[in-house]
Design an enzyme around this catalytic site. Structure first.
Site, short mmCIF file in Angstrom:
data_model
loop_
_atom_site.label_atom_id
_atom_site.label_comp_id
_atom_site.label_asym_id
_atom_site.label_seq_id
_atom_site.Cartn_x
_atom_site.Cartn_y
_atom_site.Cartn_z
N ARG A 55 59.41 24.94 -5.09
CA ARG A 55 60.43 25.79 -5.59
C ARG A 55 60.52 26.84 -6.39
NH1 ARG A 55 63.59 21.14 -5.86
NH2 ARG A 55 61.52 20.19 -5.87
N THR A 56 59.51 26.70 -7.41
CA THR A 56 59.55 27.99 -8.29
C THR A 56 58.64 29.14 -7.62
OG1 THR A 56 59.23 26.37 -9.98
CG2 THR A 56 58.44 28.69 -10.53
N LYS A 83 36.09 29.45 -6.54
CA LYS A 83 34.54 29.76 -6.60
C LYS A 83 34.09 29.71 -7.77
CE LYS A 83 35.13 32.21 -2.19
NZ LYS A 83 35.16 33.71 -1.58
N ARG A 105 51.80 30.52 -13.27
CA ARG A 105 51.99 29.15 -13.47
C ARG A 105 50.53 28.51 -13.44
NH1 ARG A 105 55.00 24.36 -11.18
NH2 ARG A 105 56.57 25.46 -11.86
N HIS A 135 58.36 26.71 -19.63
CA HIS A 135 59.16 26.90 -18.44
C HIS A 135 60.28 27.63 -18.56
CE1 HIS A 135 59.29 27.15 -14.07
NE2 HIS A 135 59.24 25.95 -13.80
#
Lengths: 323, 194
Positions: A55-56, A83, A105, A135
């Site tokens: 959702r974010t 990697k 995020r 957040h």
């Protein structure tokens, strides 16, 4: 001048109210035939997601696109990060590609702060959730939703009582909400078992309680948190059943709420754990509206940070801002 | 924080001409100008059917409501009134700090196929009106667009002209024209030049 939104604490009351007022205007865009505004035409917004999110990420992507920005989605899975590329090299790459804003995020608390302050790039950094830290855009959208339902005549949240219930320890949503709601004048009570209240919670300036049933009748809004088992490395409560019996919101508990009180959840929900299906789907629940409001609030944040020659909110992050 | 809109000077002097500048239109003159504009809108459009008034915030909005009230008095029809914010469509958006948005409120019937009369307080460079035309493009497709302003002070920088003008006011570029309306301002209503 730096231009970032890293913590809900970066926002003064004026800043927060400007974001909410801007979001209010932008929300009406959803009702128009052409859901697009030209404010960020030619700007590039990178969604840099080191942790799973639906959702974010979708919300930020929709917000940036509705403001006509170019959006690049960068998920750590399937990228050079898997990697072994470092955050620094990723940042330098994005800088070289001309990102104007990086929506970050990360599973590590403080990663967006590092990205913003290490001097690796000149882009605006928006914290879209870092570890168990913060957040801020979720807090803004929650405040926006609260204001729509409970706002006083002046539109403020002065004196409104909000209970944040559940896994506060691992919740960046709880921390950002506690900070922002206090800035906006609301009274916050954190309700959790003692094991799930963070160390140092006394300094947050909020009430705490172990007893959900005692708190419910006095509250104007109750915000349920998901139990973040993926972050748990020990047992914080005996059984799921015991947890939901003491801290879950079911129909019987919802009946104790005041007539006007609303039920919120930042998602994703675990139905049957912290919230039962009948509560989540009841007309008290504003959970779906929170998602809709999220797009408008994130548009407001991106517009205020990127839309003009310099940002209108959140000034220089302080050295101690990482916490 | 957003760049502040030019605040009217503090300290209201009874001799308004000294603190706020020379009065060009007083309350009565503003009222007469709006009454005439209402009549001209009706005349030009042979009535008020299909007319929608869109005020440009901040001061265009109360002006649009006043024109609509006068049209209602004369023709006994209710003209839809709305507001159209042009902030995000301004050509100088990137040159100044991000500005707070102002309300946009499109009447329920929309503007498709209607005659939209844009209403603003002062017409100067014409850039606000260009922005408004762009903003309208994202809202719908009017049959025609007309422009009503309380004051036209000249110095156009774009090929834009008003259809209905309350007062043509020759000015020099360093003069300031201020419109004060009883709906929004504490000072005496009217137009001053300084």
């Amino acid at each position: 001048m730096r231009r970032h939104l890293l913590s809900a604490a970066d926002l003064s009351r004026d800043d927060a109210e400007l974001v909410l007022a801007t979001a209010q205007e932008l929300r009406s865009l959803a009702d128009r035939p052409i859901k697009k505004l030209p404010a960020l035409r030619g700007r590039t917004v990178v969604n840099l997601f080191f942790e799973d999110s639906t959702r974010t990420r979708i919300s930020f992507e929709a917000a940036a696109k509705r403001l006509s920005a170019d959006v690049i989605n960068f998920a750590a899975k399937g990228s050079s990060v898997s990697k072994g590329e470092s955050l620094k090299d990723t940042a330098l790459t994005l800088e070289a590609m001309g990102a104007d804003a990086v929506v970050c995020r990360h599973w590590a608390s403080g990663a967006p702060h590092r990205l913003a302050t290490a001097g690796w790039s000149r882009s605006c950094v928006v914290n879209a959730g870092d570890g168990t830290h913060e957040h801020p855009t979720q807090a803004l959208l929650d405040a926006f939703t609260l204001q729509r339902h409970l706002g006083t005549s002046s539109g403020g949240l002065d004196g409104r009582r909000v209970a944040i219930v559940g896994d506060v320890l691992h919740s960046r949503v709880a921390r950002s909400n506690a900070l922002l709601l206090r800035t906006l004048g609301a009274e916050v009570t954190l309700v959790a078992p003692p094991t799930l209240l963070p160390y140092g919670v006394e300094s947050w300036g909020v009430e705490t309680s172990y007893d959900l049933d005692a708190v419910l009748p006095k509250t104007d809004a109750v915000m349920m948190l998901r139990v973040q088992r993926e972050r748990m490395n020990a047992s914080y409560f005996p059984t799921v059943r015991e947890y939901s019996r003491r801290y879950g919101l079911d129909g019987r508990r919802m009946a104790k709420l005041a007539e006007h009180a609303i039920v919120m959840h930042p998602g994703p929900m675990v139905r049957g754990m912290e919230i039962t299906a009948d509560v989540a789907d009841s007309d008290r629940s504003v959970i779906v509206e929170q998602v809709t409001n999220g797009v408008a609030v994130r548009m407001a944040v991106l517009y205020l940070l990127l839309g003009g020659s310099e940002p209108a909110i959140a000034g220089v992050p302080e050295a101690g801002g990482a916490r | 924080m957003p760049a502040p809109t030019p605040e009217p000077e503090q300290g209201t002097d009874p001799e308004a001409s000294s603190s706020l500048g020379r009065v060009v239109l007083d309350v009565a003159a503003v009222n007469r100008a709006l009454t005439r504009i209402a009549h001209e809108v009706l005349e030009r459009n042979r009535g008020a059917q299909d007319v929608v008034l869109l005020g440009i915030p901040t001061r265009g909005v109360p002006l649009a409501h006043r024109v609509a009230a006068r049209i209602a008095e004369v023709e006994d029809v209710v003209v839809p009134v709305g507001a159209l914010d042009v902030t995000m469509y301004r050509d100088d958006l990137r040159m100044r700090p991000a500005r707070a948005l102002l309300p946009t409120d499109i009447p329920p019937g929309g503007i498709d196929g209607r005659t939209v009369v844009l209403v603003d307080d002062v017409l100067y460079s014409g850039r606000t009106i260009r922005a408004a035309l762009d903003a309208m493009n994202d809202v719908g497709r009017p049959a025609a667009v007309q422009l009503a302003v309380l004051v036209d002070r000249g110095h156009r920088e774009l090929p834009i002209r008003a259809d209905f003008v309350g007062k043509n006011l020759p000015t020099s570029t360093h003069e300031k024209v201020a419109v004060r309306l009883s709906e929004l301002d504490d000072e005496a209503e009217g137009v001053t030049i300084r």
